[in-house]
Design an enzyme around this catalytic site. Structure first.
Site, PDB file in Angstrom:
ATOM      1  N   ASN A 168       0.850  -1.198   0.000  1.00  0.00           N
ATOM      2  CA  ASN A 168       0.000   0.000   0.000  1.00  0.00           C
ATOM      3  C   ASN A 168       0.880   1.240   0.000  1.00  0.00           C
ATOM      4  O   ASN A 168       2.103   1.146   0.035  1.00  0.00           O
ATOM      5  CB  ASN A 168      -0.964  -0.027   1.194  1.00  0.00           C
ATOM      6  N   ASP A 198      -4.113 -10.003  12.950  1.00  0.00           N
ATOM      7  CA  ASP A 198      -4.268  -8.599  13.346  1.00  0.00           C
ATOM      8  C   ASP A 198      -3.305  -8.352  14.509  1.00  0.00           C
ATOM      9  O   ASP A 198      -3.500  -8.862  15.616  1.00  0.00           O
ATOM     10  CB  ASP A 198      -5.717  -8.304  13.750  1.00  0.00           C
ATOM     11  N   ILE A 199      -2.266  -7.587  14.246  1.00  0.00           N
ATOM     12  CA  ILE A 199      -1.180  -7.442  15.229  1.00  0.00           C
ATOM     13  C   ILE A 199      -1.664  -6.728  16.481  1.00  0.00           C
ATOM     14  O   ILE A 199      -1.498  -7.213  17.600  1.00  0.00           O
ATOM     15  CB  ILE A 199       0.014  -6.699  14.587  1.00  0.00           C
ATOM     16  N   PHE A 213      -4.313   3.287  14.694  1.00  0.00           N
ATOM     17  CA  PHE A 213      -4.620   4.295  13.678  1.00  0.00           C
ATOM     18  C   PHE A 213      -5.714   3.742  12.778  1.00  0.00           C
ATOM     19  O   PHE A 213      -5.730   2.543  12.487  1.00  0.00           O
ATOM     20  CB  PHE A 213      -3.373   4.602  12.829  1.00  0.00           C
TER      21      PHE A 213
HETATM   22  O1  C5P Z   1      -6.103  -2.094   8.887  1.00  0.00           O
HETATM   23  P1  C5P Z   1      -6.954  -1.466   9.961  1.00  0.00           P
HETATM   24  O2  C5P Z   1      -7.692  -0.263   9.459  1.00  0.00           O
HETATM   25  O3  C5P Z   1      -7.795  -2.446  10.728  1.00  0.00           O
HETATM   26  O4  C5P Z   1      -5.879  -0.848  10.995  1.00  0.00           O
HETATM   27  C1  C5P Z   1      -6.290  -0.291  12.218  1.00  0.00           C
HETATM   28  C2  C5P Z   1      -5.202  -0.465  13.235  1.00  0.00           C
HETATM   29  O5  C5P Z   1      -4.876  -1.835  13.391  1.00  0.00           O
HETATM   30  C3  C5P Z   1      -3.867   0.211  12.917  1.00  0.00           C
HETATM   31  O6  C5P Z   1      -3.374   0.697  14.130  1.00  0.00           O
HETATM   32  C4  C5P Z   1      -3.001  -0.907  12.372  1.00  0.00           C
HETATM   33  O7  C5P Z   1      -1.626  -0.684  12.603  1.00  0.00           O
HETATM   34  C5  C5P Z   1      -3.507  -2.099  13.146  1.00  0.00           C
HETATM   35  N1  C5P Z   1      -3.427  -3.375  12.394  1.00  0.00           N
HETATM   36  C6  C5P Z   1      -2.615  -4.378  12.862  1.00  0.00           C
HETATM   37  N2  C5P Z   1      -2.578  -5.583  12.211  1.00  0.00           N
HETATM   38  C7  C5P Z   1      -3.333  -5.792  11.114  1.00  0.00           C
HETATM   39  C8  C5P Z   1      -4.167  -4.789  10.631  1.00  0.00           C
HETATM   40  C9  C5P Z   1      -4.191  -3.584  11.294  1.00  0.00           C
HETATM   41  O8  C5P Z   1      -1.907  -4.171  13.854  1.00  0.00           O
HETATM   42  N3  C5P Z   1      -3.281  -6.979  10.513  1.00  0.00           N
END
Ligand code: C5P
Length: 399
Positions: free
Chosen positions: A206, A302-303, A319
């Site tokens: 991205n 999802d981290i 964020f």
């Molecule tokens: O991608 P998304 O809009 O859900 O991201 C929202 C938050 O979740 C951000 O802080 C992003 O760094 C985190 N995130 C994450 N792991 C993912 C997707 C998003 O930590 N696989």
């Protein structure tokens, strides 16, 4: 801030005009003092032109002393930055010598001193130099670098002067206008995009530049935190004093986060993590056979959501980069991912979105209270956000 740049006689002196120019650009007032040897590498006139001030080279010059004399110059500085600092100058500083203007200024000042060593790798590794460096550190003189890499002598190793941009960033540490709101805290942050392989030559990613996450890492460090930055593939330098771990894919980032998460007080998920990856990465380049290519994708972990389920979870800030219904989606993520705070970011506006130097955020906390940060540079916005995070840390984490 007023910085006196001391230049000694090494080949890295050719970078000093750029350093002075970049310091000035960042709003610093600069004066320059040079050793005699430095003038063999670079002309004082060049430094005078870029600093906009007369350059001092001689301790015993009656004309210079009648202007801003060496004691006055030593008092004028908020910081003395020696860049480059040769092995010889470092040795003289360690001995407390005052046999030329630059060493005298270092003895005569009460301002902090930072030294950016630059020399051949054997000279750096020599126990004599290392002992001298230890002595300077014991006297609270900051040692910035050196870096590792290709050297003017043709060898490769430790001894290169830090790049001017890095030195400029390090100098901000000495700017006491920064509030130390996170002293003693450990902060882990993810930044940039992730890259998901399709085959050996292609990937999905991205437009995240990493600028916001890097600005936040720096602001947190300047506020006194011990910062670990886990960065996706980006082209930005980070502060030398920040622990940086480079990763490529979402799964690499997940692994790095969980290796670092113990004992962290704050976790900021600023990375634009790819939500999906290709289910099976092709071992060989996919050939152009058909008019259509169908890729099967599977969800990435999802981290941030995995961090908020930990038993001793840190204060978690996410964020939400959205193009429509920004606040609605941000609030959903705040509760779904069980965050303490979310920063809603409209990335449909190219002036404040990915890759821009500015941003505008609405920050919502778990109680539903929100703060709007109007459009400004990512650097100054980061300072405000870091202060807000520090204010909102639970008192157990704040003390
Ligand atoms: O991608 P998304 O809009 O859900 O991201 C929202 C938050 O979740 C951000 O802080 C992003 O760094 C985190 N995130 C994450 N792991 C993912 C997707 C998003 O930590 N696989």
């Amino acid at each position: 801030m007023k910085i006196l740049v001391g230049i000694s006689g090494g080949i890295a002196a050719y970078k000093s005009p750029d350093l002075v120019r970049q310091l000035k650009k960042s709003g610093v007032e600069v004066r320059v003092a040079m050793t005699k040897a430095a003038t063999s590498f670079i002309s004082p006139l060049t430094l005078q032109a870029v600093s906009g001030n007369p350059v001092s080279t001689d301790l015993l010059d009656p004309e210079a002393e009648a202007g801003m004399g060496h004691i006055e110059l030593a008092r004028w500085a908020d910081l003395i930055l020696i860049a480059p600092a040769t092995a010889d100058l470092i040795a003289r500083l360690a001995m407390g010598m005052a046999n030329d203007l630059v060493s005298t200024l270092c003895l005569a000042t009460t301002a902090p001193i930072a030294v950016a060593p630059a020399m051949n790798l054997q000279m750096w590794a020599n126990p004599a130099t290392q002992d001298n460096i230890k002595q300077l550190q014991q006297r609270n003189i900051s040692i910035l670098g050196p870096d590792t890499g290709e050297q003017a002598c043709g060898e490769t190793g430790l001894g290169r002067m830090l790049e001017p941009a890095q030195l400029v960033a390090e100098c901000e540490l000495f700017n006491n206008q920064v509030e130390l709101t996170l002293t003693g805290k450990k902060l882990l942050i993810t930044a940039g995009p992730t890259r998901e392989d399709i085959d050996p030559v292609r990937y999905l990613s991205n437009y995240s530049s990493g600028k916001m996450g890097f600005a936040l890492a720096k602001a947190a460090f300047l506020a006194g935190a011990e910062v670990t930055l886990i960065a996706g593939p980006v082209n930005i330098e980070s502060l030398h004093s920040i622990k940086r771990i480079n990763v490529i894919s979402a799964r690499d980032m997940y692994k790095a986060v969980h290796e670092q998460i113990t004992d962290q007080d704050i976790f900021i998920g600023c990375a634009a993590v790819a939500d999906y990856r290709v289910s099976e990465v092709a071992h060989q380049k996919i050939k152009k056979n058909d008019q259509q290519l169908v890729l099967t994708m599977v969800e990435n972990p999802d981290i941030i959501a995995s961090v908020t389920t930990l038993k001793n979870k840190p204060f978690c800030v996410g964020f939400a980069a959205e193009t429509t219904d920004v606040l609605k989606y941000a609030k959903q993520k705040l509760s779904k991912k069980n965050l303490n705070m979310i920063c809603a970011n409209d990335v449909s506006n190219c002036e404040i979105g990915f890759n821009s130097d500015c941003n505008q955020l609405t920050v919502i906390n778990a109680d539903g209270q929100s703060v709007i940060f109007e459009k400004e540079s990512k650097a100054s916005l980061s300072r405000k956000l870091i202060n807000l995070i520090a204010e909102q840390l639970p008192s157990t984490q704040r003390d």
